[in-house]
Design a protein around this motif. Structure first.
Motif, mmCIF file in Angstrom:
data_model
loop_
_atom_site.group_PDB
_atom_site.id
_atom_site.type_symbol
_atom_site.label_atom_id
_atom_site.label_comp_id
_atom_site.label_asym_id
_atom_site.label_seq_id
_atom_site.Cartn_x
_atom_site.Cartn_y
_atom_site.Cartn_z
ATOM 1 N N ASN A 153 0.833 -1.196 0.000
ATOM 2 C CA ASN A 153 0.000 0.000 0.000
ATOM 3 C C ASN A 153 0.876 1.258 0.000
ATOM 4 O O ASN A 153 1.844 1.340 0.762
ATOM 5 N N PRO A 154 0.554 2.259 -0.826
ATOM 6 C CA PRO A 154 1.386 3.474 -0.895
ATOM 7 C C PRO A 154 1.575 4.171 0.451
ATOM 8 O O PRO A 154 2.672 4.653 0.750
ATOM 9 N N SER A 155 0.516 4.231 1.266
ATOM 10 C CA SER A 155 0.663 4.903 2.560
ATOM 11 C C SER A 155 1.571 4.104 3.491
ATOM 12 O O SER A 155 2.333 4.679 4.275
ATOM 13 N N PHE A 156 1.516 2.769 3.403
ATOM 14 C CA PHE A 156 2.412 1.941 4.220
ATOM 15 C C PHE A 156 3.863 2.191 3.814
ATOM 16 O O PHE A 156 4.743 2.359 4.671
ATOM 17 N N LEU A 157 4.120 2.219 2.509
ATOM 18 C CA LEU A 157 5.484 2.440 2.029
ATOM 19 C C LEU A 157 5.985 3.829 2.430
ATOM 20 O O LEU A 157 7.168 4.001 2.755
ATOM 21 N N TYR A 158 5.083 4.809 2.428
ATOM 22 C CA TYR A 158 5.474 6.160 2.846
ATOM 23 C C TYR A 158 5.873 6.163 4.322
ATOM 24 O O TYR A 158 6.919 6.713 4.701
ATOM 25 N N GLU B 267 7.444 -3.742 11.095
ATOM 26 C CA GLU B 267 8.216 -4.954 10.812
ATOM 27 C C GLU B 267 7.321 -6.196 10.866
ATOM 28 O O GLU B 267 7.443 -7.104 10.041
ATOM 29 N N ASP B 268 6.406 -6.221 11.836
ATOM 30 C CA ASP B 268 5.477 -7.356 11.949
ATOM 31 C C ASP B 268 4.629 -7.502 10.693
ATOM 32 O O ASP B 268 4.359 -8.615 10.236
ATOM 33 N N ARG B 269 4.217 -6.375 10.133
ATOM 34 C CA ARG B 269 3.354 -6.446 8.949
ATOM 35 C C ARG B 269 4.124 -6.884 7.713
ATOM 36 O O ARG B 269 3.581 -7.594 6.870
ATOM 37 N N TRP B 270 5.379 -6.481 7.609
ATOM 38 C CA TRP B 270 6.220 -7.017 6.535
ATOM 39 C C TRP B 270 6.315 -8.538 6.667
ATOM 40 O O TRP B 270 6.154 -9.276 5.694
ATOM 41 N N ARG B 271 6.596 -8.990 7.895
ATOM 42 C CA ARG B 271 6.805 -10.424 8.135
ATOM 43 C C ARG B 271 5.527 -11.229 7.890
ATOM 44 O O ARG B 271 5.540 -12.236 7.187
ATOM 45 N N MET B 272 4.426 -10.765 8.452
ATOM 46 C CA MET B 272 3.186 -11.539 8.394
ATOM 47 C C MET B 272 2.604 -11.616 6.986
ATOM 48 O O MET B 272 1.919 -12.580 6.642
ATOM 49 N N TYR B 273 2.899 -10.629 6.154
ATOM 50 C CA TYR B 273 2.343 -10.640 4.800
ATOM 51 C C TYR B 273 2.912 -11.780 3.965
ATOM 52 O O TYR B 273 2.289 -12.219 2.993
#
Length: 355
Positions: free
Chosen positions: A212-217, A238-244
């Motif tokens: 998502n653009p807002s997440f990357l921002y 970091e958790d959201r990077w991992r869990m995805y």
């Protein structure tokens, strides 16, 4: 005796059966057995709303509603006057397409549509007859979701409206719509998330896709967000990077049985993380690759993942040991056993360095 039996049967048909049929016709909700398009045409001709019972055959509350609630005369008197009603099995026929179109995520779900097929509101779960009537009356009077949606469609984007609208959508399990509204709100001006705490709270609650653009921002400027909102923000990202990474697991369409992971997409995701500065990208994907490769029964792949995971502190020792023991059972060649011992030695060196 035969004559008496015939006479009794005649009396039954003449008096009893008609009364039973009349009671059945007069009582209960009348569900039209027609495609949705025809239902909408009927509703338009009769100037009525459409009540849709979205059900599945395995749903217990759905069966209870069908057997005990919808046949009630008091409910039939109310609903047959106000609605054109239809039952749709969401796993058969046109229901298969409608379940996605309508964003149905739990059963039973009841939709009230206008004659053009636009959703006015929805309700979930089991209702007693009077409770269903009362709830429909309140919804028809207030029509709250439609009011909020009208404000949203008119362009209002205050955090207060977004939060209220998302809360209403969540209550009726419109999860896809929740995601769409939250993403659209956060993506419009992600730079405001740093100064607007209410907007950032919406981001933290609903934006879970790292693409998502807002997440990357936010991730790109994470030091600023951590400075303002605390260290837990960095941990959340970091958790959201991992869990995805788990989204690249594969399951059998028919049985929902776990089959492993999509190697190409998992590798692409790992590269995507690296491109966006995620230092533990390889470790995050390996947390899912290693257990999945055991299920896939691919000796070469398991060897490869074990060798890579041997030097990753984020991979638990128990997970590593289980993968080793599983692989060991399938080894027949001396060279393979020697290769596994080298991998174990790498892990031992890592553990010693951590100590």
């Amino acid at each position: 005796m035969i004559r008496n039996s015939i006479l009794a049967l005649f009396i039954l048909r003449l008096f009893v059966l008609p009364s039973l049929l009349t009671a059945q016709d007069a009582g209960g909700v009348k569900f039209e057995n027609k495609p949705l398009k025809e239902i909408l045409d009927i509703a338009k001709a009769r100037n009525k709303l459409v009540f849709v019972d979205c059900y599945t055959t395995w749903c217990g509350p759905c069966r209870k509603m069908a057997n005990e609630v919808f046949p009630q005369k008091m409910l039939g008197d109310y609903m047959n006057h106000a609605f054109v009603s239809v039952k749709i099995d969401m796993e058969k026929g046109e229901g298969i397409g409608l379940v996605k179109q309508w964003d149905i995520n739990s059963y039973p779900t009841y939709l009230v549509l206008d004659a053009d097929g636009n959703e006015k509101f929805r309700m979930l779960g089991y209702f007693e007859p009077q409770a269903l009537i009362d709830t429909l009356n309140v919804k028809l009077r207030n029509d709250t979701p439609s009011v909020l949606e009208q404000r949203y469609e008119a362009g209002e984007r205050t955090p207060e409206l977004i939060r209220e609208y998302i809360a209403e959508l969540s209550r009726v399990n419109r999860l896809n719509r929740v995601e769409t509204v939250a993403e659209e709100f956060c993506n419009r001006r992600p730079e405001t998330l740093l100064s607007d705490e209410e907007a950032f709270d919406i981001f933290c609650t609903y934006i879970t896709n790292p693409d998502n653009p807002s997440f990357l921002y936010v991730y790109k400027h994470r030091s600023e967000f951590i400075s303002k909102y605390g260290a837990q923000i960095g941990e959340m990202l970091e958790d959201r990077w991992r869990m995805y990474a788990k989204s690249f697991y594969l399951t059998d369409v028919g049985t929902d049985e776990f089959k492993g992971y999509d190697k190409l997409k998992m590798d692409e995701y790992e590269n995507f993380m690296k491109q966006n500065g995620v230092s533990k990208a390889a470790e995050y994907t390996m947390m899912y690759k290693l257990p999945a490769s055991i299920i896939m029964n691919d000796k070469e792949l398991l060897f490869k993942n074990l060798e890579q995971s041997a030097t990753m502190a984020g991979i638990s020792q128990s997970q590593f040991d289980y993968a080793c023991s599983t692989l060991e059972k399938s080894l027949t060649e001396k060279s393979e056993r020697e290769q596994l011992e080298k991998i174990k030695e790498l892990r031992k060196q890592l553990n010693n360095s951590v100590k």
